[in-house]
Design a protein around this motif. Sequence first.
Motif, PDB file in Angstrom:
ATOM      1  N   ASP A 199       0.930  -1.055  -0.107  1.00 57.74           N
ATOM      2  CA  ASP A 199      -0.437  -0.071  -0.092  1.00 57.74           C
ATOM      3  C   ASP A 199       0.771   1.204  -0.936  1.00 57.74           C
ATOM      4  OD1 ASP A 199      -2.058  -1.797   0.122  1.00 57.74           O
ATOM      5  OD2 ASP A 199      -2.563  -1.579   1.976  1.00 57.74           O
ATOM      6  N   PHE A 200       2.187   1.374   0.606  1.00 59.24           N
ATOM      7  CA  PHE A 200       2.448   2.837   0.846  1.00 59.24           C
ATOM      8  C   PHE A 200       3.426   2.706   0.024  1.00 59.24           C
ATOM      9  CE2 PHE A 200       7.294   4.212   1.117  1.00 59.24           C
ATOM     10  CZ  PHE A 200       6.848   5.379   1.650  1.00 59.24           C
ATOM     11  N   LEU A 201       3.609   1.401  -0.708  1.00 58.50           N
ATOM     12  CA  LEU A 201       4.772   1.913  -2.336  1.00 58.50           C
ATOM     13  C   LEU A 201       3.293   1.997  -3.907  1.00 58.50           C
ATOM     14  CD1 LEU A 201       6.835  -0.888  -2.881  1.00 58.50           C
ATOM     15  CD2 LEU A 201       7.411   1.373  -2.204  1.00 58.50           C
ATOM     16  N   LEU A 202       1.914   2.165  -3.672  1.00 53.77           N
ATOM     17  CA  LEU A 202       0.793   2.046  -4.796  1.00 53.77           C
ATOM     18  C   LEU A 202       0.506   3.807  -4.163  1.00 53.77           C
ATOM     19  CD1 LEU A 202      -0.756   1.767  -6.542  1.00 53.77           C
ATOM     20  CD2 LEU A 202      -2.511   0.508  -4.728  1.00 53.77           C
ATOM     21  N   HIS A 203       0.732   4.146  -3.142  1.00 59.85           N
ATOM     22  CA  HIS A 203      -0.210   5.401  -2.552  1.00 59.85           C
ATOM     23  C   HIS A 203       1.522   6.367  -3.227  1.00 59.85           C
ATOM     24  CE1 HIS A 203      -1.140   9.224  -0.295  1.00 59.85           C
ATOM     25  NE2 HIS A 203       0.115   9.209  -0.007  1.00 59.85           N
ATOM     26  N   VAL A 204       2.704   6.469  -2.924  1.00 62.80           N
ATOM     27  CA  VAL A 204       4.527   6.799  -3.187  1.00 62.80           C
ATOM     28  C   VAL A 204       3.634   6.950  -4.742  1.00 62.80           C
ATOM     29  CG1 VAL A 204       6.456   7.632  -3.209  1.00 62.80           C
ATOM     30  CG2 VAL A 204       4.913   6.780  -1.216  1.00 62.80           C
ATOM     31  N   ARG A 205       3.906   5.998  -5.389  1.00 66.46           N
ATOM     32  CA  ARG A 205       4.093   5.843  -6.913  1.00 66.46           C
ATOM     33  C   ARG A 205       2.100   6.257  -6.816  1.00 66.46           C
ATOM     34  NH1 ARG A 205       5.687   3.121 -11.333  1.00 66.46           N
ATOM     35  NH2 ARG A 205       7.025   1.575  -9.752  1.00 66.46           N
ATOM     36  N   ALA A 206       1.464   6.713  -6.315  1.00 64.17           N
ATOM     37  CA  ALA A 206      -0.053   7.112  -7.378  1.00 64.17           C
ATOM     38  C   ALA A 206       0.483   8.803  -7.413  1.00 64.17           C
ATOM     39  CB  ALA A 206      -0.943   7.006  -6.853  1.00 64.17           C
ATOM     40  N   ALA A 207       1.201   9.175  -5.954  1.00 61.42           N
ATOM     41  CA  ALA A 207       1.008  10.426  -5.760  1.00 61.42           C
ATOM     42  C   ALA A 207       2.588  10.958  -6.212  1.00 61.42           C
ATOM     43  CB  ALA A 207       1.828  10.653  -4.942  1.00 61.42           C
ATOM     44  N   ALA A 208       3.275  10.525  -6.756  1.00 64.14           N
ATOM     45  CA  ALA A 208       4.306  10.721  -7.643  1.00 64.14           C
ATOM     46  C   ALA A 208       4.052  10.987  -9.061  1.00 64.14           C
ATOM     47  CB  ALA A 208       5.826  10.564  -7.386  1.00 64.14           C
ATOM     48  N   GLU A 209       3.228   9.577  -9.992  1.00 70.20           N
ATOM     49  CA  GLU A 209       3.157   9.960 -11.076  1.00 70.20           C
ATOM     50  C   GLU A 209       1.803  11.410 -11.376  1.00 70.20           C
ATOM     51  OE1 GLU A 209       1.867   6.606 -11.963  1.00 70.20           O
ATOM     52  OE2 GLU A 209       3.807   5.272 -12.202  1.00 70.20           O
ATOM     53  N   ASN A 210       1.220  11.440 -10.288  1.00 70.39           N
ATOM     54  CA  ASN A 210       0.194  12.496 -10.355  1.00 70.39           C
ATOM     55  C   ASN A 210       0.585  14.258  -9.492  1.00 70.39           C
ATOM     56  OD1 ASN A 210      -1.436  10.599 -10.921  1.00 70.39           O
ATOM     57  ND2 ASN A 210      -2.708  10.244  -9.473  1.00 70.39           N
ATOM     58  N   ASN A 211       2.135  14.003 -10.017  1.00 75.65           N
ATOM     59  CA  ASN A 211       2.743  15.138  -9.686  1.00 75.65           C
ATOM     60  C   ASN A 211       2.261  15.598  -8.592  1.00 75.65           C
ATOM     61  OD1 ASN A 211       4.542  15.057 -11.801  1.00 75.65           O
ATOM     62  ND2 ASN A 211       4.026  16.194 -12.938  1.00 75.65           N
ATOM     63  N   PHE A 212       2.102  14.889  -7.555  1.00 77.76           N
ATOM     64  CA  PHE A 212       1.286  15.342  -6.399  1.00 77.76           C
ATOM     65  C   PHE A 212       0.239  16.455  -6.382  1.00 77.76           C
ATOM     66  CE2 PHE A 212       5.542  14.708  -5.339  1.00 77.76           C
ATOM     67  CZ  PHE A 212       5.475  13.686  -4.578  1.00 77.76           C
ATOM     68  N   GLY A 213      -1.142  16.046  -7.407  1.00 78.56           N
ATOM     69  CA  GLY A 213      -2.141  16.958  -7.163  1.00 78.56           C
ATOM     70  C   GLY A 213      -3.169  17.096  -5.819  1.00 78.56           C
ATOM     71  N   ASN A 214      -3.013  16.504  -5.332  1.00 76.84           N
ATOM     72  CA  ASN A 214      -3.404  17.036  -4.142  1.00 76.84           C
ATOM     73  C   ASN A 214      -3.175  18.259  -3.266  1.00 76.84           C
ATOM     74  OD1 ASN A 214      -1.103  15.516  -3.121  1.00 76.84           O
ATOM     75  ND2 ASN A 214      -1.974  14.634  -0.731  1.00 76.84           N
ATOM     76  N   VAL A 215      -2.133  19.077  -3.321  1.00 74.39           N
ATOM     77  CA  VAL A 215      -2.093  20.186  -3.333  1.00 74.39           C
ATOM     78  C   VAL A 215      -1.910  20.843  -4.130  1.00 74.39           C
ATOM     79  CG1 VAL A 215      -0.623  19.218  -1.003  1.00 74.39           C
ATOM     80  CG2 VAL A 215       0.889  19.665  -3.456  1.00 74.39           C
ATOM     81  N   ARG A 216      -1.757  22.225  -3.827  1.00 73.55           N
ATOM     82  CA  ARG A 216      -1.425  23.480  -5.456  1.00 73.55           C
ATOM     83  C   ARG A 216      -0.361  23.698  -5.702  1.00 73.55           C
ATOM     84  NH1 ARG A 216      -7.213  25.872  -4.461  1.00 73.55           N
ATOM     85  NH2 ARG A 216      -8.944  24.277  -4.960  1.00 73.55           N
ATOM     86  N   THR A 217       0.285  24.027  -4.410  1.00 75.71           N
ATOM     87  CA  THR A 217       1.094  25.173  -4.792  1.00 75.71           C
ATOM     88  C   THR A 217       2.733  24.507  -5.027  1.00 75.71           C
ATOM     89  OG1 THR A 217       1.884  25.083  -2.266  1.00 75.71           O
ATOM     90  CG2 THR A 217       0.384  26.836  -3.216  1.00 75.71           C
ATOM     91  N   TYR A 218       4.112  25.305  -5.277  1.00 77.95           N
ATOM     92  CA  TYR A 218       4.773  24.260  -5.509  1.00 77.95           C
ATOM     93  C   TYR A 218       5.630  24.369  -3.974  1.00 77.95           C
ATOM     94  CZ  TYR A 218       4.921  25.207 -10.818  1.00 77.95           C
ATOM     95  OH  TYR A 218       4.052  25.088 -12.283  1.00 77.95           O
ATOM     96  N   ARG A 219       5.456  25.307  -3.402  1.00 82.00           N
ATOM     97  CA  ARG A 219       6.090  24.386  -1.894  1.00 82.00           C
ATOM     98  C   ARG A 219       5.670  24.100  -1.110  1.00 82.00           C
ATOM     99  NH1 ARG A 219      10.342  25.006   1.036  1.00 82.00           N
ATOM    100  NH2 ARG A 219      10.254  24.968   2.899  1.00 82.00           N
ATOM    101  N   GLU A 220       3.698  23.726  -1.061  1.00 81.21           N
ATOM    102  CA  GLU A 220       3.431  21.822  -0.900  1.00 81.21           C
ATOM    103  C   GLU A 220       3.803  20.553  -1.655  1.00 81.21           C
ATOM    104  OE1 GLU A 220      -0.673  23.278   0.524  1.00 81.21           O
ATOM    105  OE2 GLU A 220      -0.721  23.917  -0.654  1.00 81.21           O
ATOM    106  N   LYS A 221       4.436  21.214  -3.176  1.00 82.65           N
ATOM    107  CA  LYS A 221       4.797  19.966  -3.990  1.00 82.65           C
ATOM    108  C   LYS A 221       6.100  19.371  -3.098  1.00 82.65           C
ATOM    109  CE  LYS A 221       1.304  20.771  -7.574  1.00 82.65           C
ATOM    110  NZ  LYS A 221       1.141  19.619  -7.530  1.00 82.65           N
ATOM    111  N   GLU A 222       7.206  20.074  -2.831  1.00 86.36           N
ATOM    112  CA  GLU A 222       8.360  20.016  -2.893  1.00 86.36           C
ATOM    113  C   GLU A 222       8.429  19.238  -1.780  1.00 86.36           C
ATOM    114  OE1 GLU A 222      12.684  22.669  -2.292  1.00 86.36           O
ATOM    115  OE2 GLU A 222      10.690  23.882  -2.577  1.00 86.36           O
ATOM    116  N   LYS A 223       7.710  20.463  -0.441  1.00 82.72           N
ATOM    117  CA  LYS A 223       7.546  19.914   0.998  1.00 82.72           C
ATOM    118  C   LYS A 223       7.307  17.969   1.045  1.00 82.72           C
ATOM    119  CE  LYS A 223       6.487  21.684   4.396  1.00 82.72           C
ATOM    120  NZ  LYS A 223       5.026  22.425   5.612  1.00 82.72           N
ATOM    121  N   GLN A 224       6.351  17.877   0.280  1.00 79.72           N
ATOM    122  CA  GLN A 224       5.349  16.478  -0.021  1.00 79.72           C
ATOM    123  C   GLN A 224       6.692  15.720  -0.578  1.00 79.72           C
ATOM    124  OE1 GLN A 224       1.869  14.515  -1.157  1.00 79.72           O
ATOM    125  NE2 GLN A 224       0.793  16.056   0.901  1.00 79.72           N
ATOM    126  N   ASN A 225       7.481  15.761  -1.423  1.00 77.01           N
ATOM    127  CA  ASN A 225       8.750  15.257  -2.448  1.00 77.01           C
ATOM    128  C   ASN A 225       9.232  14.786  -1.246  1.00 77.01           C
ATOM    129  OD1 ASN A 225      10.815  14.132  -4.105  1.00 77.01           O
ATOM    130  ND2 ASN A 225       9.938  15.604  -5.454  1.00 77.01           N
TER     131      ASN A 225
END
Length: 412
Positions: A132-158
């Motif tokens: 589940d962890f690998l699936l969740h992170v892969r989906a978030a990475a392939e969607n470019n962290f679409g659940n957040v909007r700003t570049y700063r938030e995307k960088e923090k999640q990355n």
Amino acid sequence: MSTLVDAVVGHLELLHSQRKLIAQMYVSGHVVRDEQNAKALSQLQQIRAIRLNETLKDSYRLSPTVSRLLNEASYRSRNYGVSADFGKQLSRLDKLLEDFSEAYFDGRGEDVMLLQDEIDLTLFEISEEMKDFLLHVRAAAENNFGNVRTYREKEKQNLHYLEQLERIVEALSQFDDAALLESLGSSEREALEALYQGYILDRLSSWRSTTADITRVLKLYLHKLRVVEPRARRLRALQMYLLRHPEYEVRDPDEYPEIPDWAYQYEPMKLRLDLDFGRQEIRDSLADVAKNIDRSVAVPTKERRPGTPVTEAPPKAALIKGSPLVVVSQRLLNEAAHSAAPMSAARYFALAPETQVLDQESCMMCFLALLDKQVKANAQIVRRLQIELVSINDDDRLSGNVIIADVTVCKR
């Protein structure tokens, strides 16, 4: 067993009977107690499906366990919603293994079966949480962290998930730790070793490959965030300025007292001349250029009459020198074809004057490639030799690579 089954069935039936209230609580975040839902809320609170909301009077919200279940059912992702902390599960597994061995040697058969079921469930949870962890992170990475909007938030999640993946790599190295595998190899833990093989060891290679792929995607996206985002911010600022000042016009290059720094960001456009001979001024310019070209003295060609011999010195033979590795390799094979004692290729390359200054690992790789080519071609020199490969990891049965350290050759 029937009592436990009845308890589970009753729990599920109560959840089903209050499904609309649970769904409302999941969507809204909480539900306020009133006369209509008071009884239902009390029943759900008794089975620990809901909790009292301390921030709002007479309100309730779902328990974390039920919320996680509904998140999986609705594919709802949360920021930093998963963790790669498998150290606690491994520590718990060690304690369960110790208790299992003690119960086995004490002759407590019922405790042995209970602990085996507990270990089976623990290994299943570790396997599923890793997936589940690998699936969740892969989906978030392939969607470019679409659940957040700003570049700063995307960088923090990355950065967060990159840190989690480093912990995953550490956990994967602990899963095939030699001490753990040795402890599972004892006679009383034979059934547990089979469980561990099926849940963990058989999936390690896939987990490692997926972790490496996700790490590569995250690092690439992080580079884009740090390089593209500042430029995008400047472009958005320029767009906003142009919208607010539609009268703005770019200055003429001649108005600048000196070339600004931004003009050196990119290489200037390369111009290519396209001569138009239909224009008289171009033809006149070319005529002036042609007049200023110095005349060269014409060298008369030497005519030969048929049947007349020409006294010329024969061309010198060119000596083509081969690569030092090829020369030394061929010399080694020729000497080994007349030697009954095995000859070490690594020692031969280290002592040969042509290759002793070169990297010895590279020499061995080139020699193996040359030897493989001659074996496939069924060369005569190879048919006369006995070739033995010397590897340094024969005892490592878990390794997928064969590391060749030396090759011995001698007369067949």
